[in-house]
Design a protein around this motif. Structure first.
Motif, PDB file in Angstrom:
ATOM      1  N   THR A 159     -33.926  55.138 -12.909  1.00 43.28           N
ATOM      2  CA  THR A 159     -33.677  53.970 -12.159  1.00 43.28           C
ATOM      3  C   THR A 159     -34.103  52.570 -13.299  1.00 43.28           C
ATOM      4  OG1 THR A 159     -35.824  54.196 -11.218  1.00 43.28           O
ATOM      5  CG2 THR A 159     -34.257  54.831  -9.874  1.00 43.28           C
ATOM      6  N   GLY A 160     -34.654  53.120 -14.417  1.00 45.75           N
ATOM      7  CA  GLY A 160     -35.360  52.014 -15.293  1.00 45.75           C
ATOM      8  C   GLY A 160     -34.270  51.331 -16.216  1.00 45.75           C
ATOM      9  N   ARG A 161     -34.787  50.565 -16.956  1.00 45.65           N
ATOM     10  CA  ARG A 161     -34.038  49.761 -18.008  1.00 45.65           C
ATOM     11  C   ARG A 161     -33.944  50.209 -19.347  1.00 45.65           C
ATOM     12  NH1 ARG A 161     -36.662  44.031 -16.392  1.00 45.65           N
ATOM     13  NH2 ARG A 161     -38.429  45.366 -16.862  1.00 45.65           N
ATOM     14  N   SER A 162     -34.468  51.500 -19.430  1.00 49.62           N
ATOM     15  CA  SER A 162     -34.513  52.015 -20.977  1.00 49.62           C
ATOM     16  C   SER A 162     -34.183  53.527 -20.678  1.00 49.62           C
ATOM     17  CB  SER A 162     -35.897  51.860 -21.549  1.00 49.62           C
ATOM     18  OG  SER A 162     -36.849  52.421 -20.756  1.00 49.62           O
ATOM     19  N   LYS A 163     -33.725  53.919 -21.887  1.00 49.15           N
ATOM     20  CA  LYS A 163     -33.364  55.367 -21.648  1.00 49.15           C
ATOM     21  C   LYS A 163     -34.490  56.273 -22.015  1.00 49.15           C
ATOM     22  CE  LYS A 163     -32.762  56.311 -26.729  1.00 49.15           C
ATOM     23  NZ  LYS A 163     -31.982  56.695 -27.777  1.00 49.15           N
ATOM     24  N   VAL A 164     -34.371  57.316 -21.389  1.00 48.26           N
ATOM     25  CA  VAL A 164     -35.411  58.567 -21.389  1.00 48.26           C
ATOM     26  C   VAL A 164     -34.953  59.796 -21.752  1.00 48.26           C
ATOM     27  CG1 VAL A 164     -37.047  59.494 -19.457  1.00 48.26           C
ATOM     28  CG2 VAL A 164     -36.270  57.461 -19.223  1.00 48.26           C
ATOM     29  N   ARG A 165     -35.904  60.485 -22.606  1.00 48.40           N
ATOM     30  CA  ARG A 165     -35.607  61.800 -22.808  1.00 48.40           C
ATOM     31  C   ARG A 165     -36.470  62.936 -22.139  1.00 48.40           C
ATOM     32  NH1 ARG A 165     -36.031  58.572 -26.773  1.00 48.40           N
ATOM     33  NH2 ARG A 165     -37.038  58.591 -28.477  1.00 48.40           N
ATOM     34  N   LEU A 166     -35.556  63.929 -21.570  1.00 45.49           N
ATOM     35  CA  LEU A 166     -36.001  64.878 -21.011  1.00 45.49           C
ATOM     36  C   LEU A 166     -35.827  66.327 -21.280  1.00 45.49           C
ATOM     37  CD1 LEU A 166     -34.727  63.823 -17.346  1.00 45.49           C
ATOM     38  CD2 LEU A 166     -37.050  62.955 -18.378  1.00 45.49           C
ATOM     39  N   ALA A 167     -37.064  66.985 -21.100  1.00 46.34           N
ATOM     40  CA  ALA A 167     -36.877  68.462 -21.360  1.00 46.34           C
ATOM     41  C   ALA A 167     -36.794  69.076 -19.718  1.00 46.34           C
ATOM     42  CB  ALA A 167     -37.952  69.152 -22.004  1.00 46.34           C
ATOM     43  N   VAL A 168     -35.941  69.906 -19.351  1.00 43.94           N
ATOM     44  CA  VAL A 168     -35.936  70.396 -17.867  1.00 43.94           C
ATOM     45  C   VAL A 168     -36.173  71.747 -17.796  1.00 43.94           C
ATOM     46  CG1 VAL A 168     -34.486  70.430 -15.945  1.00 43.94           C
ATOM     47  CG2 VAL A 168     -34.201  68.409 -17.592  1.00 43.94           C
TER      48      VAL A 168
ATOM     49  N   GLN B  86     -26.664  73.475 -10.159  1.00 46.83           N
ATOM     50  CA  GLN B  86     -26.336  72.146 -10.560  1.00 46.83           C
ATOM     51  C   GLN B  86     -27.794  71.262 -10.612  1.00 46.83           C
ATOM     52  OE1 GLN B  86     -22.846  70.364  -9.279  1.00 46.83           O
ATOM     53  NE2 GLN B  86     -23.805  68.514  -9.466  1.00 46.83           N
ATOM     54  N   LEU B  87     -28.128  70.525 -11.688  1.00 38.76           N
ATOM     55  CA  LEU B  87     -29.245  69.778 -11.494  1.00 38.76           C
ATOM     56  C   LEU B  87     -28.775  68.264 -11.825  1.00 38.76           C
ATOM     57  CD1 LEU B  87     -32.157  71.722 -13.177  1.00 38.76           C
ATOM     58  CD2 LEU B  87     -31.506  71.678 -10.902  1.00 38.76           C
TER      59      LEU B  87
ATOM     60  N   THR C 184     -35.438  60.589 -10.211  1.00 33.14           N
ATOM     61  CA  THR C 184     -35.029  61.527  -9.201  1.00 33.14           C
ATOM     62  C   THR C 184     -34.282  62.475  -9.719  1.00 33.14           C
ATOM     63  OG1 THR C 184     -33.206  60.188  -8.659  1.00 33.14           O
ATOM     64  CG2 THR C 184     -35.418  59.583  -7.696  1.00 33.14           C
ATOM     65  N   ALA C 185     -34.287  63.689  -8.786  1.00 29.00           N
ATOM     66  CA  ALA C 185     -33.428  64.851  -9.042  1.00 29.00           C
ATOM     67  C   ALA C 185     -33.080  65.461  -7.957  1.00 29.00           C
ATOM     68  CB  ALA C 185     -34.607  66.038  -9.756  1.00 29.00           C
ATOM     69  N   LYS C 186     -31.842  66.109  -8.124  1.00 33.42           N
ATOM     70  CA  LYS C 186     -31.283  66.936  -7.038  1.00 33.42           C
ATOM     71  C   LYS C 186     -30.700  68.157  -7.388  1.00 33.42           C
ATOM     72  CE  LYS C 186     -28.061  64.107  -5.346  1.00 33.42           C
ATOM     73  NZ  LYS C 186     -27.182  63.694  -4.785  1.00 33.42           N
TER      74      LYS C 186
ATOM     75  N   LEU D  46     -31.273  60.288 -20.524  1.00 33.48           N
ATOM     76  CA  LEU D  46     -30.705  59.407 -19.550  1.00 33.48           C
ATOM     77  C   LEU D  46     -30.846  58.071 -19.948  1.00 33.48           C
ATOM     78  CD1 LEU D  46     -32.927  60.894 -16.451  1.00 33.48           C
ATOM     79  CD2 LEU D  46     -30.616  61.597 -16.861  1.00 33.48           C
ATOM     80  N   ALA D  47     -29.537  57.463 -19.847  1.00 30.81           N
ATOM     81  CA  ALA D  47     -29.170  56.330 -20.272  1.00 30.81           C
ATOM     82  C   ALA D  47     -30.040  55.072 -19.277  1.00 30.81           C
ATOM     83  CB  ALA D  47     -27.919  55.598 -20.063  1.00 30.81           C
ATOM     84  N   ALA D  48     -30.214  53.876 -19.627  1.00 29.56           N
ATOM     85  CA  ALA D  48     -30.885  53.039 -18.464  1.00 29.56           C
ATOM     86  C   ALA D  48     -29.841  52.958 -17.396  1.00 29.56           C
ATOM     87  CB  ALA D  48     -30.771  51.565 -19.359  1.00 29.56           C
ATOM     88  N   HIS D  49     -30.307  52.982 -16.183  1.00 21.69           N
ATOM     89  CA  HIS D  49     -29.671  52.825 -14.920  1.00 21.69           C
ATOM     90  C   HIS D  49     -28.631  53.981 -14.798  1.00 21.69           C
ATOM     91  CE1 HIS D  49     -31.927  49.434 -13.643  1.00 21.69           C
ATOM     92  NE2 HIS D  49     -31.561  48.975 -14.611  1.00 21.69           N
ATOM     93  N   GLY D  50     -28.984  55.054 -15.770  1.00 19.67           N
ATOM     94  CA  GLY D  50     -27.595  56.306 -15.657  1.00 19.67           C
ATOM     95  C   GLY D  50     -28.190  57.583 -15.128  1.00 19.67           C
ATOM     96  N   TRP D  51     -27.160  58.388 -15.231  1.00 18.44           N
ATOM     97  CA  TRP D  51     -27.687  59.792 -14.458  1.00 18.44           C
ATOM     98  C   TRP D  51     -27.193  60.861 -15.506  1.00 18.44           C
ATOM     99  CZ3 TRP D  51     -23.573  63.115 -13.536  1.00 18.44           C
ATOM    100  CH2 TRP D  51     -22.268  62.454 -13.399  1.00 18.44           C
ATOM    101  N   SER D  52     -27.613  62.130 -15.320  1.00 18.62           N
ATOM    102  CA  SER D  52     -27.023  63.546 -16.125  1.00 18.62           C
ATOM    103  C   SER D  52     -26.967  64.453 -15.203  1.00 18.62           C
ATOM    104  CB  SER D  52     -28.045  63.359 -17.194  1.00 18.62           C
ATOM    105  OG  SER D  52     -27.694  64.537 -18.139  1.00 18.62           O
ATOM    106  N   GLN D  53     -26.040  65.246 -15.516  1.00 16.20           N
ATOM    107  CA  GLN D  53     -25.946  66.523 -14.822  1.00 16.20           C
ATOM    108  C   GLN D  53     -26.274  67.733 -15.606  1.00 16.20           C
ATOM    109  OE1 GLN D  53     -22.913  66.805 -12.256  1.00 16.20           O
ATOM    110  NE2 GLN D  53     -22.050  68.693 -13.048  1.00 16.20           N
ATOM    111  N   LEU D  54     -26.809  68.840 -15.410  1.00 16.32           N
ATOM    112  CA  LEU D  54     -27.075  69.935 -16.236  1.00 16.32           C
ATOM    113  C   LEU D  54     -26.888  71.305 -15.322  1.00 16.32           C
ATOM    114  CD1 LEU D  54     -30.685  69.154 -17.606  1.00 16.32           C
ATOM    115  CD2 LEU D  54     -28.485  68.751 -18.748  1.00 16.32           C
ATOM    116  N   LEU D  55     -26.359  71.982 -15.857  1.00 18.58           N
ATOM    117  CA  LEU D  55     -25.734  73.250 -15.219  1.00 18.58           C
ATOM    118  C   LEU D  55     -26.447  74.450 -15.881  1.00 18.58           C
ATOM    119  CD1 LEU D  55     -21.987  72.898 -15.173  1.00 18.58           C
ATOM    120  CD2 LEU D  55     -23.664  72.570 -13.503  1.00 18.58           C
TER     121      LEU D  55
END
Length: 152
Positions: free
Chosen positions: A80-89, A74-75, A56-58, A108-117
């Motif tokens: 929500t998953g059990r494994s890490k995910v690599r993203l290009a935004v 800010q993004l 999900t994204a906000k 994004l770590a498993a069950h984690g979040w990340s913030q980008l500016l």
């Protein structure tokens, strides 16, 4: 879904071994074996990419953006998953704007979040509309990447 650099490199290596096998036939069995292994890995990787959990994204941005002034956007992404995910935004910002610091990359770590500016400077007055946030998700073995549009 489209091939990533990892698949191109693996295919070129397999092709080079094929050329060597054409010149030196005892390598033919190795070439077949590498082809089978590569095929299995590529199919496993695409399957794992399709199983990627929901992300999900906000977006947070000031209510009014003054013309000609850099403002911060800010993004925030949640995995929500059990494994890490690599993203290009990539953010689909209003057209009459200059931007700095996009695209960006994050994990994004498993069950984690990340913030980008990133920074945005409107060039025209009036109401501006943001589009969706586009992400490219890298497959675990980096053979594939998948595009998704997130947000409102």
């Amino acid at each position: 879904m489209r091939p990533a650099l990892g698949l191109v490199i693996a295919t070129l290596v397999w092709f080079a071994v094929g050329i060597a096998a054409a010149i030196y036939p005892p390598l033919l069995l190795i070439w077949y074996g590498l082809g089978g292994i590569l095929l299995l890995l590529v199919l496993l990787d695409v399957w794992l990419l399709w199983l990627t959990p929901t992300i999900t994204a906000k977006r947070s941005v000031s209510g009014s953006l003054p013309v000609g002034v850099m403002s911060q956007v800010q993004l925030q992404f949640t995995n929500t998953g059990r494994s890490k995910v690599r993203l290009a935004v990539f953010d689909h910002h209003p057209a009459p704007c200059e931007i700095e610091d996009l695209p960006q990359y994050t994990t994004l770590a498993a069950h984690g979040w990340s913030q980008l500016l990133y920074r945005l400077r409107p060039l025209e007055r009036g109401e501006q509309q943001f589009g969706k946030i586009q992400i490219l998700i890298m497959s675990p073995m980096r053979f594939w990447k998948r595009s998704r549009l997130l947000g409102e």
